[in-house]
Design a protein around this motif. Structure first.
Motif, PDB file in Angstrom:
ATOM      1  N   ALA A 150       4.670   4.321 -14.729  1.00  0.00           N
ATOM      2  CA  ALA A 150       5.175   4.390 -13.357  1.00  0.00           C
ATOM      3  C   ALA A 150       6.693   4.251 -13.335  1.00  0.00           C
ATOM      4  O   ALA A 150       7.271   3.829 -12.338  1.00  0.00           O
ATOM      5  CB  ALA A 150       4.509   3.318 -12.502  1.00  0.00           C
ATOM      6  N   SER A 151       7.334   4.613 -14.441  1.00  0.00           N
ATOM      7  CA  SER A 151       8.794   4.500 -14.548  1.00  0.00           C
ATOM      8  C   SER A 151       9.519   5.318 -13.487  1.00  0.00           C
ATOM      9  O   SER A 151      10.595   4.926 -13.034  1.00  0.00           O
ATOM     10  CB  SER A 151       9.264   4.925 -15.939  1.00  0.00           C
ATOM     11  N   ALA A 152       8.943   6.425 -13.095  1.00  0.00           N
ATOM     12  CA  ALA A 152       9.572   7.260 -12.073  1.00  0.00           C
ATOM     13  C   ALA A 152       9.699   6.522 -10.739  1.00  0.00           C
ATOM     14  O   ALA A 152      10.518   6.895  -9.905  1.00  0.00           O
ATOM     15  CB  ALA A 152       8.770   8.551 -11.876  1.00  0.00           C
ATOM     16  N   TYR A 153       8.900   5.475 -10.561  1.00  0.00           N
ATOM     17  CA  TYR A 153       8.934   4.673  -9.336  1.00  0.00           C
ATOM     18  C   TYR A 153       9.611   3.320  -9.570  1.00  0.00           C
ATOM     19  O   TYR A 153       9.536   2.434  -8.721  1.00  0.00           O
ATOM     20  CB  TYR A 153       7.511   4.455  -8.810  1.00  0.00           C
ATOM     21  N   GLY A 154      10.225   3.148 -10.751  1.00  0.00           N
ATOM     22  CA  GLY A 154      10.907   1.909 -11.075  1.00  0.00           C
ATOM     23  C   GLY A 154       9.974   0.763 -11.430  1.00  0.00           C
ATOM     24  O   GLY A 154      10.359  -0.391 -11.358  1.00  0.00           O
ATOM     25  N   MET A 155       8.734   1.086 -11.821  1.00  0.00           N
ATOM     26  CA  MET A 155       7.740   0.049 -12.086  1.00  0.00           C
ATOM     27  C   MET A 155       7.362  -0.080 -13.558  1.00  0.00           C
ATOM     28  O   MET A 155       6.576  -0.956 -13.911  1.00  0.00           O
ATOM     29  CB  MET A 155       6.485   0.325 -11.249  1.00  0.00           C
ATOM     30  N   GLY A 156       7.856   0.805 -14.417  1.00  0.00           N
ATOM     31  CA  GLY A 156       7.534   0.722 -15.843  1.00  0.00           C
ATOM     32  C   GLY A 156       6.080   1.044 -16.128  1.00  0.00           C
ATOM     33  O   GLY A 156       5.424   1.771 -15.392  1.00  0.00           O
ATOM     34  N   ILE A 157       5.579   0.477 -17.216  1.00  0.00           N
ATOM     35  CA  ILE A 157       4.186   0.698 -17.604  1.00  0.00           C
ATOM     36  C   ILE A 157       3.305  -0.235 -16.778  1.00  0.00           C
ATOM     37  O   ILE A 157       3.539  -1.441 -16.712  1.00  0.00           O
ATOM     38  CB  ILE A 157       3.973   0.435 -19.113  1.00  0.00           C
ATOM     39  N   ARG A 158       2.311   0.330 -16.153  1.00  0.00           N
ATOM     40  CA  ARG A 158       1.370  -0.403 -15.300  1.00  0.00           C
ATOM     41  C   ARG A 158      -0.055  -0.019 -15.671  1.00  0.00           C
ATOM     42  O   ARG A 158      -0.289   0.805 -16.534  1.00  0.00           O
ATOM     43  CB  ARG A 158       1.615  -0.075 -13.815  1.00  0.00           C
ATOM     44  N   SER A 159      -0.995  -0.593 -14.967  1.00  0.00           N
ATOM     45  CA  SER A 159      -2.400  -0.248 -15.124  1.00  0.00           C
ATOM     46  C   SER A 159      -2.758   0.832 -14.118  1.00  0.00           C
ATOM     47  O   SER A 159      -2.263   0.825 -12.986  1.00  0.00           O
ATOM     48  CB  SER A 159      -3.260  -1.485 -14.870  1.00  0.00           C
ATOM     49  N   LYS A 160      -3.615   1.734 -14.538  1.00  0.00           N
ATOM     50  CA  LYS A 160      -4.198   2.660 -13.574  1.00  0.00           C
ATOM     51  C   LYS A 160      -5.044   1.847 -12.603  1.00  0.00           C
ATOM     52  O   LYS A 160      -5.455   0.727 -12.883  1.00  0.00           O
ATOM     53  CB  LYS A 160      -5.097   3.677 -14.293  1.00  0.00           C
ATOM     54  N   ARG A 161      -5.310   2.429 -11.451  1.00  0.00           N
ATOM     55  CA  ARG A 161      -6.215   1.798 -10.486  1.00  0.00           C
ATOM     56  C   ARG A 161      -7.640   2.096 -10.955  1.00  0.00           C
ATOM     57  O   ARG A 161      -8.034   3.254 -11.063  1.00  0.00           O
ATOM     58  CB  ARG A 161      -5.969   2.380  -9.090  1.00  0.00           C
ATOM     59  N   PHE A 162      -8.391   1.029 -11.235  1.00  0.00           N
ATOM     60  CA  PHE A 162      -9.763   1.218 -11.709  1.00  0.00           C
ATOM     61  C   PHE A 162     -10.612   0.016 -11.342  1.00  0.00           C
ATOM     62  O   PHE A 162     -10.101  -1.032 -10.924  1.00  0.00           O
ATOM     63  CB  PHE A 162      -9.804   1.442 -13.233  1.00  0.00           C
ATOM     64  N   ALA A 163     -11.908   0.173 -11.520  1.00  0.00           N
ATOM     65  CA  ALA A 163     -12.858  -0.936 -11.407  1.00  0.00           C
ATOM     66  C   ALA A 163     -13.945  -0.705 -12.446  1.00  0.00           C
ATOM     67  O   ALA A 163     -14.312   0.443 -12.736  1.00  0.00           O
ATOM     68  CB  ALA A 163     -13.465  -1.003 -10.011  1.00  0.00           C
ATOM     69  N   MET A 164     -14.405  -1.797 -13.025  1.00  0.00           N
ATOM     70  CA  MET A 164     -15.499  -1.701 -13.989  1.00  0.00           C
ATOM     71  C   MET A 164     -16.434  -2.889 -13.825  1.00  0.00           C
ATOM     72  O   MET A 164     -16.004  -3.978 -13.455  1.00  0.00           O
ATOM     73  CB  MET A 164     -14.975  -1.626 -15.423  1.00  0.00           C
ATOM     74  N   LEU A 165     -17.699  -2.635 -14.070  1.00  0.00           N
ATOM     75  CA  LEU A 165     -18.693  -3.692 -14.123  1.00  0.00           C
ATOM     76  C   LEU A 165     -18.861  -4.063 -15.586  1.00  0.00           C
ATOM     77  O   LEU A 165     -19.154  -3.195 -16.419  1.00  0.00           O
ATOM     78  CB  LEU A 165     -20.028  -3.233 -13.532  1.00  0.00           C
TER      79      LEU A 165
END
Length: 158
Positions: free
Chosen positions: A114-129
């Motif tokens: 997410a560097s293009a938004y000034g946030m660097g490396i982040r997690s994708k939005r996900f959910a898991m059981l």
């Protein structure tokens, strides 16, 4: 490589927010539990604060009634995660996890740049059981979407 249904959670140290902050190994954290882990790109960001976390807070008791715990994770430091959980009135029984360097997101193969938004490396939005450390369901959002990782959707899968 992205984690798949049937895979065991990779072993990484993460920060768990309680009254304070403690380091916990992911194998120990998930052992013997049935948990929906959902991850957001960033605490205090619009969709995460207005929809994602509030949805799990609203349905927290419904998950608990099914014997399922809830854990919220983000690539933020533990102090930000603690402040965010408090600002959202997250139940004290909800697990709040800080993956400050993104090590867990990377080990899952679910990191994003997410560097293009000034946030660097982040997690994708996900959910898991996760049941006793094994992934039973995995829902990863397409970029810009908020559909399959919602509390409402995940509640239908537990």
């Amino acid at each position: 490589m992205t984690i798949q249904i049937g895979d065991r959670i990779p072993e990484v140290n993460i920060k768990r927010i309680n009254d304070g902050v403690d380091t916990i190994d992911t194998h120990a954290f998930f052992e013997g539990k049935k948990i929906v882990l959902f991850s957001v790109p960033g605490a205090f960001t619009p969709t995460c604060s207005e929809k994602h976390l509030p949805g799990y807070i609203a349905l927290f008791d419904a998950f608990r009634d099914k014997g399922v715990g809830i854990a919220c994770m983000s690539v933020n430091d533990p102090f930000v995660m603690k402040a965010w959980a408090a600002s959202q009135n997250a139940p004290s029984e909800m697990e709040i996890l800080a993956d400050g360097n993104g090590d867990f997101a990377k080990a899952l193969g679910l990191e994003m740049d997410a560097s293009a938004y000034g946030m660097g490396i982040r997690s994708k939005r996900f959910a898991m059981l996760v049941d006793n450390g094994v992934v039973k369901q995995l829902e990863v959002e397409a970029p810009g979407e908020f559909r399959v990782s919602t509390a409402e959707h995940m509640l239908t899968l537990v």
